[in-house]
Design an enzyme around this catalytic site. Structure first.
Site, PDB file in Angstrom:
ATOM      1  CG  HIS A 174      -1.848   1.141   1.322  1.00 26.77           C
ATOM      2  ND1 HIS A 174      -3.156   1.074   0.897  1.00 26.77           N
ATOM      3  CD2 HIS A 174      -1.671   2.409   1.776  1.00 26.77           C
ATOM      4  CE1 HIS A 174      -3.733   2.256   1.087  1.00 26.77           C
ATOM      5  NE2 HIS A 174      -2.863   3.084   1.622  1.00 26.77           N
ATOM      6  CD  GLU A 175       1.476   3.611   3.701  1.00 27.89           C
ATOM      7  OE1 GLU A 175       1.713   4.716   3.149  1.00 27.89           O
ATOM      8  OE2 GLU A 175       0.393   3.368   4.282  1.00 27.89           O
ATOM      9  CG  HIS A 209       0.214   6.190  -0.633  1.00 29.26           C
ATOM     10  ND1 HIS A 209      -0.795   6.924  -1.210  1.00 29.26           N
ATOM     11  CD2 HIS A 209      -0.372   5.503   0.390  1.00 29.26           C
ATOM     12  CE1 HIS A 209      -1.930   6.695  -0.558  1.00 29.26           C
ATOM     13  NE2 HIS A 209      -1.708   5.831   0.409  1.00 29.26           N
ATOM     14  CD  GLU A 262      -5.791   5.344   0.320  1.00 30.46           C
ATOM     15  OE1 GLU A 262      -4.860   6.160   0.495  1.00 30.46           O
ATOM     16  OE2 GLU A 262      -5.926   4.317   0.994  1.00 30.46           O
TER      17      GLU A 262
HETATM   18 ZN    ZN Z   1      -3.161   5.196   1.793  1.00 33.22          ZN
END
Ligand code: ZN
Length: 510
Positions: free
Chosen positions: A273-274, A277, A303
């Protein structure tokens, strides 16, 4: 304006831009350190240091001279992009600076200070109230935070709904009406899907809670990050209580994770997830690097990138077809008798829960819709703070079919309101919707994703994301990006197609 006068204005604007970006990155270094390695006793002075930096940024943005320059460049509330003769990149910069300048001018410094103090007191009160399961103890602070946010919205101005001004801080140019329309459509389709899954035979995911030594989790995660394209010479992976991503410079993006020895999903999926980003932050085009345009265009688009890597890639069957043998040999005790199909299903188990952070892909957006409904009712004058606990239970029952037994698990579950973060939540669900729209466009151009993932052709996927999304930074708004890439507006249909295809097969729904 003559050519030479215009180029003087532009070069002065670019100086503001560069200096502001350097100041923001300076703040980011302090923030990153605060969340990772800072000794606890340093907290008090760190807050002061950050306060000074943030005031500097605010004052530079609110500066009279910046206002004059933007006006000379042709910017006005009706013409955010400034003069049509200017190059596209400069017009995008003018739009960004002009919007920031107007906001900084419209919100009085005194209100900024009151908001910061209320957020600080709010978090302390919220922590105590949650620990005691005592909503009444938090209510006065919450009422003050709502009133201040309302005051801020009035200062910023809005066309239809006070919530427009709050949403715009996180999802620029998006309106409450548009989010409301898409969320309504989504809710109508998600609620029946959750019920159908609840009636289907349930999956076993108990083996995900066996023993997964942290060092092996780290080695395995780092290998996957490297293979999807995370560049270790331009970024770092560290540990923090709450995983996050922060850009410290044009070639320096930090991500964090948190290891749980007793649960595989926690660290691995937050790393993906990170990294999603972080790859966005590292993918801005050379021509905007070092400028304020080198930033995510909205939290929803940000996101979309994290949830693409976490879910569309990381929770797919094809991805694990490639990686499961390596995972199984890394954790021979925990996963010895578990086959790849059982693992794939387990990491996709759907189970209505009380809180977003633990939610699966199907129920996740319903948590966001719940909070969006309550926030818009609060700021539309249809709901009082005192009515929130009951309204929370009611919405939770209606949307998720579960009712929290305490306020600590319900209305007090999350930190955002205690910090005055109203308008933030919708971006979590918008990310899912944007990700699904982008994935369909990617597949239309590169072919189906599954064979690319199975063959580990991540470079091709990342190159597409870079070129179509990352490169633009905030030079294109979220709406412009979606329309450039898909030819459509924000919509829920692609996300629902994705969920039906994936979970229809997992739960044998048809
Ligand atoms: Zn996030």
């Amino acid at each position: 304006m003559s050519n030479s006068a215009a180029s003087k204005v532009l070069s002065e604007l670019r100086e503001y831009d560069r200096e502001l970006q350097l100041l923001k990155h300076g703040c980011a270094v302090l923030q990153w350190d605060q969340e990772t390695y800072m000794p606890p006793a340093a907290a008090e002075e760190r807050a002061e240091q950050l306060g000074v930096f943030e005031t500097l940024v605010h004052d530079r943005i609110a500066d009279d001279r910046l206002g004059e320059l933007l006006e000379l460049a042709g910017a006005s509330p009706n013409n955010l992009l400034g003069s049509e003769d200017l190059p596209y990149r400069d017009r995008a910069l003018i739009r960004l600076l002009f919007r920031e300048h107007l906001k900084a001018r419209r919100v009085p410094r005194d209100l900024v200070g009151r908001l910061a103090r209320a957020a600080s007191a709010g978090q302390t009160a919220w922590r105590a109230a949650r620990a005691e399961d005592d909503f009444a103890a938090f209510k006065p602070q919450l009422e003050e935070l709502v009133a201040l946010a309302q005051e801020r919205a009035e200062c910023l101005g809005y066309e239809e709904h006070p919530y427009d001004a709050l949403l715009d801080q996180y999802e620029p140019h998006m309106t409450t009406a548009e989010v409301s329309r898409v969320f309504h459509e989504l809710e109508q389709r998600l609620v029946p899907l959750v019920s159908r899954i609840a009636e289907a035979p349930q999956l076993d995911d108990t083996f995900l809670y066996r023993e997964f030594p942290e060092d092996i989790q780290e080695t395995f995660g780092a290998r996957v990050l490297r293979e999807i394209g995370w560049p270790s010479n331009r970024g770092r992976l560290d540990i923090s209580t709450h995983p996050f991503t922060i850009g410290l410079g044009r070639d320096d993006v930090r991500i964090t994770t948190r290891y749980d020895r007793g649960f595989f999903n926690a660290a691995f999926f937050s790393m993906l997830h990170e990294a999603g980003h972080g790859l966005y932050e590292l993918g801005f085009a050379d021509e905007i690097r070092g400028s304020m345009l080198a930033d995510g265009t909205s939290l929803g688009i940000h996101e979309s990138q994290s949830r693409f890597w976490e879910n569309v890639v990381g929770r797919s069957r094809a991805f694990w077809k490639r990686y499961y043998p390596a995972l199984q040999s890394a954790f021979p005790t925990a996963l010895a008798e578990i086959d790849y199909e059982a693992f794939y299903r387990a990491i996709n188990k759907v189970r209505p829960s009380l809180i977003r952070v633990e939610a699966d892909e199907v129920t996740y957006s319903l948590h966001v819709i719940l909070r969006f409904r309550l926030e818009t009712a609060l700021f539309g004058g249809d709901l009082a703070s005192a009515e929130l606990p009951d309204a929370w239970r009611e919405e939770s029952r209606r949307l998720l079919g579960v009712v929290p037994e305490s306020d600590a698990e319900g209305v007090l579950q999350d930190v955002h309101w205690s910090m005055g973060g109203f308008g933030y939540f919708p971006t979590y669900a918008l990310g899912n919707l944007f990700a699904a729209q982008f994935t369909e466009a990617l597949e239309a151009e590169l072919g189906p994703l599954a064979p690319l993932l199975e063959r580990g052709e991540f470079a091709e996927i990342l190159a597409w994301l870079r070129q179509r999304i990352h490169a633009h930074g905030s030079a294109r708004t979220a709406t412009e990006l979606v329309s450039d890439i898909t030819g459509r507006n924000l919509e829920g249909e692609p996300f629902m197609r994705y969920l039906h295809a994936k979970f229809g097969e997992i739960y044998a729904l048809d």
